[in-house]
Design a protein around this motif. Structure first.
Motif, PDB file in Angstrom:
ATOM      1  N   LYS A  73       0.837  -1.201   0.000  1.00  0.00           N
ATOM      2  CA  LYS A  73       0.000   0.000   0.000  1.00  0.00           C
ATOM      3  C   LYS A  73       0.870   1.248   0.000  1.00  0.00           C
ATOM      4  CE  LYS A  73      -4.029  -1.806   2.503  1.00  0.00           C
ATOM      5  NZ  LYS A  73      -4.871  -1.641   3.697  1.00  0.00           N
ATOM      6  N   HIS A 123      -3.785   5.280   5.909  1.00  0.00           N
ATOM      7  CA  HIS A 123      -4.662   4.160   5.580  1.00  0.00           C
ATOM      8  C   HIS A 123      -5.449   3.757   6.812  1.00  0.00           C
ATOM      9  CE1 HIS A 123      -2.717   3.526   1.668  1.00  0.00           C
ATOM     10  NE2 HIS A 123      -1.591   3.806   2.295  1.00  0.00           N
ATOM     11  N   CYS A 152      -6.551   2.249  -3.374  1.00  0.00           N
ATOM     12  CA  CYS A 152      -5.866   1.369  -2.447  1.00  0.00           C
ATOM     13  C   CYS A 152      -6.923   0.624  -1.668  1.00  0.00           C
ATOM     14  CB  CYS A 152      -4.982   2.193  -1.523  1.00  0.00           C
ATOM     15  SG  CYS A 152      -4.086   1.180  -0.365  1.00  0.00           S
TER      16      CYS A 152
END
Lengths: 637, 459
Positions: free
Chosen positions: A291, A301, B456
């Motif tokens: 990621k 994230h 993502c």
């Protein structure tokens, strides 16, 4: 020949299931419930049905699969409901086809409940051992398996559900060790034995995240997410067992986290980047290393902190799969809000394992090479408990049906996500761990969670797995839905003061004369709740079962689009119905390119519809196949 | 998708697509009777099954007669395909065949894929073994040619035309699908306005394509073949020679032709508007009327389907780039093909040496004119193929582009009405599938690829 029939008679078991994961459990339960003497061999009885990664069942596409398992008479939905400690309907604000149920289960209770179920099932025996090879009879049919301790065991059908254990290798930092799950040995001999039989293998990679000690987490720095009320469920009936519902917590990575991980990658410490790991990982399940490397522009994230159970302190931090060295794992974890003092109970790791190219299976999941041998679950290159369980259920069901001399159950892509799953696997194979997405289904609008009983309960009942009582209850539910639809189409809503004020409050154009309820429902701004308010205001009483109301409302609201989908299904049905005798692939088919012919010969599609999904197969090639079918049929007259 | 719904009615040319006396067009499917009524007007009221009836084949919308021909109707289960079907025997001019196929699609039929009639015959159990073996060879031959043609079509710019629209579709679909399949990722709502704008753009792309669909224009108005060149090279003489009558004033004075003159004729059935224009020369010192004429000539050049660029032998060295400098932005990619012609062969004698790509003619004696016509014809209908695949595939392309357009429109309406994203997505997928049938690509995998490279997502 005499020897063969002797062996056949002396087969100790009807069905032998190798592996006790989610695929193995469903397969073994299905066979046993249909009356066949079944032995499930696992390398650790305590580890049966363990949720080895995320303690969650369901999700978009996956929740659909779990409900389908329920409608077909499988087990997963019931166990998930009984052991769920946090439920959520995903996509609740989106359309009906993508709304999906997800729950987190108490890991320990899930395992225990499934173990108890298998132990309590008639005809089903468990044994702890390690299967090292598959042995065929003179006709090339499966005859028996070799085990490490208990010698040769004979069975008429063998279902392999060995998950990630074949030739498995764990990666944790620069340490590599053989193993399918942390602390558990791989099954080595089996992989070699299958290679000797000529099966084509591939290698895949997957990973898991570190587990955390809840007592060292500062939850006040995280955002709480409570479980949904009323609780959605997977199974048709409400579970008798109801557990306390607990919250999950949301936190996120920081710039510092990213810096630590980036540095580790730069220093060559990440197995997925330094060449240590060769297998393909799933694109949709990137490790945190991935990621950060691939989405460098993202500053943060999400991480969901999910409790693994009611009686454990272990937390599953969803979103940070990693195989970095332990020291770095701890360092980056502690840069995350709420985890400043965190202690790790288990390290994250990556696992590489062998899988069998699933195009070597028939749609029944029996292998084309070896009659009587079935494959289900991660061995076929899939990922996920739900995908595994569904394959196990169908492999078990079809093995049992074969013993009964009945035709396999093969679900269409328009009937079930199960149909999409199996068809994708056996027609296209996979290059990464295969996970279900709703976007894989071309008839998504028809494959909803809410209409699963209409789609599959009859098949479940006819197969013998879904018992009569449940089936009749499902039919009754569907009859209720039809009655409700008729009511909606034949009932008017009359304007009164209360009704008009509701119209005004929701900015919907007002009515000055009675309006049919179904017309009203078709207005996009009229949601189910608002609709029920309107009914109450007009003194109309909808069905008291909210699920019936919900389902009827969807059928009305999206009637036009559903009809369009059904028409396109009908159009494709002729191709799906056109069976291709396997014998036509034995000879050279003139007119096809070598590439296309080779693909057809390997995959041996069973219908023209399946053939058309193979890449490179053109309408003209299909026309040629149709002619060949005709010739073949004439030959046999 | 290879559509086999019995309700779906298919049509195709059963004979070779080349100028011939008679061509047979076959129609099969449940709507056959209805479609027949829409496009065939019998001379006598009484029509019997299996018996050829004389009548007019008409355009279902305008009612205009396209051709006179014979129609034979085959009831259900008693035809080649086993379905209700009919056959039209018509005159074999390519333009007529194309217009009839167009009329049939307007009346509700769809162009058959190669081999589809046979497939239906097999599936309805109509085809016997001998027939099956015979047609298998035919399909083979056809499919090889079709594949070659398909390759050409792709190279010929179809991909270039459709790719932008497809990219928009993949882009929007990945936006929608990422949110549908990964709700945990908190990607936020897709911006409706942005989506709507993108859809508008996709529509505009396809619409432009449809508007400019060469096919439609060539059928209704005829292909524009422009006679271009310096004054006095014999353009007007050529026009008169090709049309076969004295339409243009011919005079030895340079600059006789000032305005644009059009004359209709046809080459093997393809309708053509021959366009004679003022000769191109240095505008300095010319009278204003001639300058206007020259400008019109340049406009015609840009509008042309084929340009016949005429020269006299002396101007052998010719610098096309320089001469085309009047075209805006030097955008010469979309120009019509140019046929370079050297006139006045009669004055040159036989040994005249020419560049490879030049045609030698004499408008005055008629020398080389048949050859010139053949060259023009090939440029218009895509000469290499005699199977009809080029023209037919053009009709098919138009059909697919039209349905893609229709699906996008439905998606747009669904989006405006705040229908759920999966409904918008499902219509857009259908649109994408239409384009993929032309491009031979696979949408699903591309969407997933986009999702994973742009978002993502994942635990």
């Amino acid at each position: 020949m005499l020897m063969d029939s002797l062996l056949q008679k002396s087969a100790q078991y009807d069905v032998l299931v190798v592996g006790g994961g989610h695929a193995g459990c469903e397969a073994a339960l299905a066979c046993a419930r249909l009356g066949f003497r079944t032995l499930l061999i696992t390398n650790s009885i305590e580890r049966i049905a363990v949720l080895s990664c995320n303690p969650a069942i369901g999700g978009v596409g996956k929740g659909h699969l779990v409900k389908e398992i329920d409608a077909l008479g499988g087990q997963m939905a019931k166990v998930a409901d009984a052991t769920g400690i946090h439920f959520k309907t995903l996509n609740a604000s989106k359309g009906p086809a993508v709304r999906a149920t997800r729950c987190q289960s108490d890991m320990e209770l899930y395992r225990q409940t499934m173990l108890d179920t298998t132990l309590g099932t008639e005809n089903l025996l468990l044994r702890q051992d390690d299967v090292t090879g598959v042995i065929l009879d003179d006709l090339g049919q499966v005859a028996s398996v070799n085990t490490r301790y208990g010698g040769e065991i004979f069975a008429q059908k063998v279902i392999l559900t060995t998950g990630t254990f074949m030739n498995a290798c764990l990666h944790l930092g620069n340490k590599t060790s053989p193993g399918g799950r942390f602390g558990e040995a791989p099954s080595d001999g089996l992989s070699g034995s299958l290679k000797d039989l000529g099966f084509k293998f591939g290698r895949l990679k997957t990973g898991t995240c570190p587990r955390l000690d809840a007592r060292t987490i500062d939850f006040s720095a995280c955002t709480e997410q409570t479980s949904e009320q009323p609780k959605p469920r997977f199974s048709f009936e409400k579970s008798e067992m109801q557990l306390k519902q607990i919250s999950c917590w949301l936190t996120h990575t920081t710039e510092k986290t990213h810096q630590i991980i980036q540095n580790a990658i730069d220093d060559g410490l990440a197995p997925i980047y330094n060449g240590q790991i060769a297998g393909n990982g799933p694109r949709y399940c990137p490790s945190i290393e991935d990621k950060i490397n691939r989405f460098a522009s993202r500053g943060s994230h999400h991480i969901f902190l999910e409790p693994q159970g009611l009686n454990t302190y272990e937390i599953y931090p969803n979103g940070i799969t990693t195989s970095l060295p332990p020291k770095i794992q701890l360092e980056f974890l502690r840069s995350i809000p709420g985890l400043g003092q965190v202690e790790v109970t288990r390290w994250g790791y990556a696992v590489e394992y062998d899988f069998i190219d699933p195009t070597q299976c028939l749609p029944s999941l029996e292998t084309k090479k070896v009659g009587g041998l079935y494959l289900a679950g991660q061995i076929n290159g899939t990922t996920g408990y739900e995908e595994a369980a569904m394959q196990g259920l169908l492999a078990g069901l079809n093995a049992a049906r074969s013993l009964m001399g009945k035709k396999s159950i093969i679900l269409g892509r328009h009937q079930a996500y199960a149909g999409v799953l199996i068809d994708d696997l056996v027609t296209k194979g996979t290059l990464e761990p295969y996970r279900m997405f709703t976007s894989r289904a071309e008839h998504r609008l028809i494959l909803r969670e809410d209409n699963v009983y209409e789609r599959l309960s009859k098949i479940g009942f006819k197969s013998g797995l879904l018992n009569k009582k449940r089936f009749e209850a499902m039919c009754e539910f569907e009859a209720g839905v039809q009655k409700e639809i008729a009511w909606l189409k034949n009932t008017n809503l009359c304007p009164n003061e209360k009704v008009l004020s509701i119209f005004e409050s929701m900015n919907s154009s007002s009515i000055n004369k009675p309006i049919r309820l179904n017309e009203l429902l078709k207005r996009p701004e009229i949601t189910a709740d608002k609709f029920l308010n309107l009914c109450t205001a007009a003194c109309l009483s909808a069905n008291e079962n909210p699920q019936i109301c919900y389902r009827a409302a969807i059928e009305i609201k999206y009637e036009g689009y559903i009809k369009r989908s059904q028409e396109s299904i009908k159009r494709e049905q002729t191709l799906e119905d056109a069976q291709i005798p396997a014998t036509i692939f034995a000879k050279q088919l003139s007119g096809l390119s070598n590439e296309v012919f080779e693909k057809l010969r390997v995959i041996k599609p069973q219908t023209l519809g399946q053939a058309f999904r193979i890449s490179g197969v053109t309408p003209a090639a299909l026309g040629l196949l149709a002619v060949e079918i005709k010739k073949e049929l004439y030959k046999n007259v | 998708m290879f559509d086999l719904n019995r309700k779906d009615t298919i049509c195709a040319l059963a004979t070779a697509f080349s100028p011939s006396a008679i061509a047979i067009i076959r129609v099969s499917g449940l709507d056959s009777a209805q479609i027949k009524t829409a496009i065939f007007k019998p001379k006598k009221q009484l029509q019997k099954d299996f018996v050829a009836t004389l009548g007019d084949i008409v355009c279902p919308h305008s009612g205009e007669t396209i051709d006179e021909g014979l129609c034979t109707f085959f009831p259900n289960k008693k035809s080649y395909t086993g379905e209700e079907s009919f056959e039209l025997s018509v005159h074999g001019a390519p333009v007529i065949i194309e217009r009839i196929l167009q009329a049939l699609t307007e009346a509700g039929a769809r162009l058959a894929q190669p081999g589809e009639f046979t497939l239906r015959a097999v599936l309805t159990g109509k085809l016997d073994l001998c027939a099956a073996e015979a047609v298998s060879d035919v399909i083979h031959a056809q499919s090889v040619k079709a594949a070659q043609t398909a390759l050409k079509t792709l190279k010929g710019g179809l991909k270039k035309c459709l790719q932008p629209t497809r990219e928009i579709l993949v882009d929007i679909l990945s936006e929608l699908e990422a949110r549908l399949d990964f709700p945990e990722e908190k990607l936020g709502e897709a911006n409706q306005q942005v989506l709507s704008n993108k859809l508008e753009r996709a529509c505009a792309c396809l619409n432009k394509l449809l508007q400019s669909a060469v096919l439609g224009r060539r059928l209704t108005q005829g292909a524009r073949v422009v006679l271009y060149g310096e004054p006095n090279v014999g353009k007007s003489t050529l026009l008169n020679a090709l049309v076969g009558e004295d339409r243009a004033i011919v005079h030895e004075n340079a600059g006789t032709t000032r305005d644009v003159l059009e004359a209709d004729f046809d080459i093997k059935g393809v309708p053509i508007k021959l366009v004679d224009v003022a000769g191109i020369r240095d505008e300095r010192g010319l009278d204003p009327v001639e300058v206007i004429g020259i400008n019109r000539a340049k406009t015609e050049f840009i509008k042309a389907d084929v340009v016949v660029w005429m020269r006299e032998h002396k101007s052998n060295n010719f610098d096309q780039e320089n001469e085309l400098s009047f075209i805006d932005d030097g955008d010469t990619d979309n120009l019509a093909p140019i046929l370079s012609v050297v006139n006045k062969a009669d004055l040159l004698g036989l040994q005249a040496s020419l560049c490879d790509k030049q045609e030698l003619i004499s408008a005055k004696t008629g020398q080389g004119l048949n050859n010139l016509k053949q060259k023009i014809y090939e440029l218009l209908v895509g000469g290499a193929s005699d199977t009809g695949e080029v023209l037919l595939s053009k009709v098919r392309q138009k059909e697919e582009v039209q349905s893609a357009y229709a699906y996008i429109k439905i998606a747009q309406t669904a989006l405006e009405n705040h229908q759920p994203d999966e409904i918008v997505a499902s219509e857009l997928r259908q649109a994408g599938n239409c384009l993929d049938r032309l491009l031979g690509q696979k949408l699903s995998e591309d969407i997933l690829e986009q999702i994973f490279s742009r978002f993502c997502v994942g635990k």
